[in-house]
Enzyme design. Sequence first.
Site, short mmCIF file in Angstrom:
data_model
loop_
_atom_site.label_atom_id
_atom_site.label_comp_id
_atom_site.label_asym_id
_atom_site.label_seq_id
_atom_site.Cartn_x
_atom_site.Cartn_y
_atom_site.Cartn_z
N HIS A 117 0.85 -1.19 0.00
CA HIS A 117 0.00 0.00 0.00
C HIS A 117 0.89 1.24 0.00
CE1 HIS A 117 -2.77 2.96 1.79
NE2 HIS A 117 -3.75 2.19 1.34
N ASP A 194 2.90 -4.49 8.10
CA ASP A 194 1.66 -3.73 7.90
C ASP A 194 0.51 -4.75 7.99
OD1 ASP A 194 -0.65 -2.82 6.68
OD2 ASP A 194 0.32 -2.17 4.83
N GLN A 197 -4.79 -5.31 6.64
CA GLN A 197 -5.80 -6.22 6.10
C GLN A 197 -5.90 -7.52 6.89
OE1 GLN A 197 -7.95 -5.47 3.67
NE2 GLN A 197 -7.04 -3.44 3.37
N LYS A 220 -10.67 -1.03 10.33
CA LYS A 220 -10.75 -2.23 9.49
C LYS A 220 -11.04 -3.48 10.32
CE LYS A 220 -7.60 -0.51 5.89
NZ LYS A 220 -8.44 -0.01 4.80
N CYS A 358 -4.64 1.94 -4.13
CA CYS A 358 -3.46 2.54 -3.46
C CYS A 358 -2.21 1.69 -3.63
CB CYS A 358 -3.69 2.82 -1.99
SG CYS A 358 -4.96 4.03 -1.67
#
Lengths: 405, 151
Positions: A117, A194, A197, A220, A358
């Site tokens: 991202h 990261d 998700q 999220k 993104c």
Amino acid sequence: MFDVNKIRNDFPMIRNNPELIYFDNGATTFKPDYVIEGINDFYNNYTSNVERGDYDIAIKADKAYHNTRNIISKMINCQAKEIAFMSNITACLNQIVYGLSYELKENDVVLLTQEEHASNLLPWFRLAKQKGIIIKYIPIDIQGNIIFDELVKLIDSNVKVISIAYMSNVLGSIAPIKKISELAHKNDIRLVVDAAQAIGHIKLDVKDLDVDYLCFSSHKMLGPDGVGVLYGKYDLLSNMQPMLLGGGMNARFDNEGNIILKDAPERFEAGTPNIEGVIGLARASEYLMDIGLDNIHNYEIELKKYLMSKLKDINTIEIYNPDNLSGIVSFNVKDVFAQDAATYLSSKNIAVRSGNHCAKILHNVIGTDQSIRASMYLYNTKEEIDKFVAEVKNINLDSVISVFL
Amino acid sequence: MNYKDIFDDQNMMRELLLDHYQNPHNHGLVDNNRYTSKHMASASCIDDITIQLDVDNDIIKDIRFDGVACTISTASTSMMSDLLIGKNLNEAKHIIDEYMKMINNEEYDFDLLEEANAFKNVYKQANRIKCATIGWDGISELINEKENGNG
């Protein structure tokens, strides 16, 4: 026992929009009553600032705010003091890159992938310009999975950091984090993850994975907007320079300009924090742990397999990640621009994302610079998938143009 | 069927838009320094087009465009080029103004917009208004630059 109908009834967005099929959970998620009630309780009954009040409601707010660290630490298996709250995961990743900028020197290598991202690329790009660090990309296969043997080949004494997504936001591929952390630490490399998700979709155990830094956003994982969580091993957090200076993060300062900072994690929380958000995040974490993250992950895999079994016979579409076991499906309808297809689905009350998500350099790998992404979560159903598939079959140039007539 | 009713005939409108999407008019850039050009990239979607304008003595001699674009932006830019080529700059600006009124669901001059009336219902898809105007915004900026002597 995982009961999707019971879960659906916990979400006002679903109760209030019974016709809506929401397949854009990669962008953000709905909030259960339990989260919204927690936020309302704060505003209705004990609104106050944290860290500085000498009265009951302020002490209550302070306790609730800091207690979120305990709850998050249970969810990802770390110490409470290893959790700092920022405004979103983008802020967390920027903080990590800022902190590492004090350590990295010219020609040091940072390994990323082309499916990252923007928030895990642009801060590194700027550091490369400022300090001359070198960015290299770990090869990934056409479904976005890291090719571990190729990663091994990239390792040498110049590599200082590996910074990667746990799960790709476009392809839903899951990185072999444990294997990568072993490789990284054998070679004295720091690992940044990261988890935007992955959080709330997969059980994360930062001790077991042995990652150095990991971050995610509250919104999220059924929590409120405006909260990012920064996890770091405590000795690393203790030695990291904060990106933001101001109130709440200093212990004392004088008119000579001497500043003594608070210890981590408060050091990273300059200014009045998003108190409602942090309180709501605790409730989202409790809600998810109550259902069970393994149950959620297994249900998403069940949905993905069901969706793939329905899509595989449609010869007008191309699917980019058929084998990845997560709730994300990225595809295109042949000869139809992705945004046109998404507008058609929108006209049928189906929410999906189109575009480059993104991840603007991923097209080098999958051969398209735009796709439609359907991302499912614990409250989606097979009935919704059936309706979705029926409409995907209807997408063609004629039908997408008809939406505008 | 009278002329105005054609634009309520979904089949005919679909054919018209498809034709402009699949065979856009004045498509492909030229390498000629008489033209001024503008790169238009939408921040909110993938549309990324370049528009070229050739003006001689206040008259629009040619418009060209190319790029990555959806059905709506391609067809609307194609129709824009058809409408504006041959007009003087004031006429062109007037047509652009009327088109923008239509896109915003305001009263406008139907007869002036010819085929571009096909977009009279785009306002119902709020997230796609940018697609229907990206080429028109680009030519508008190029005309402004011409008039201000920067072009």
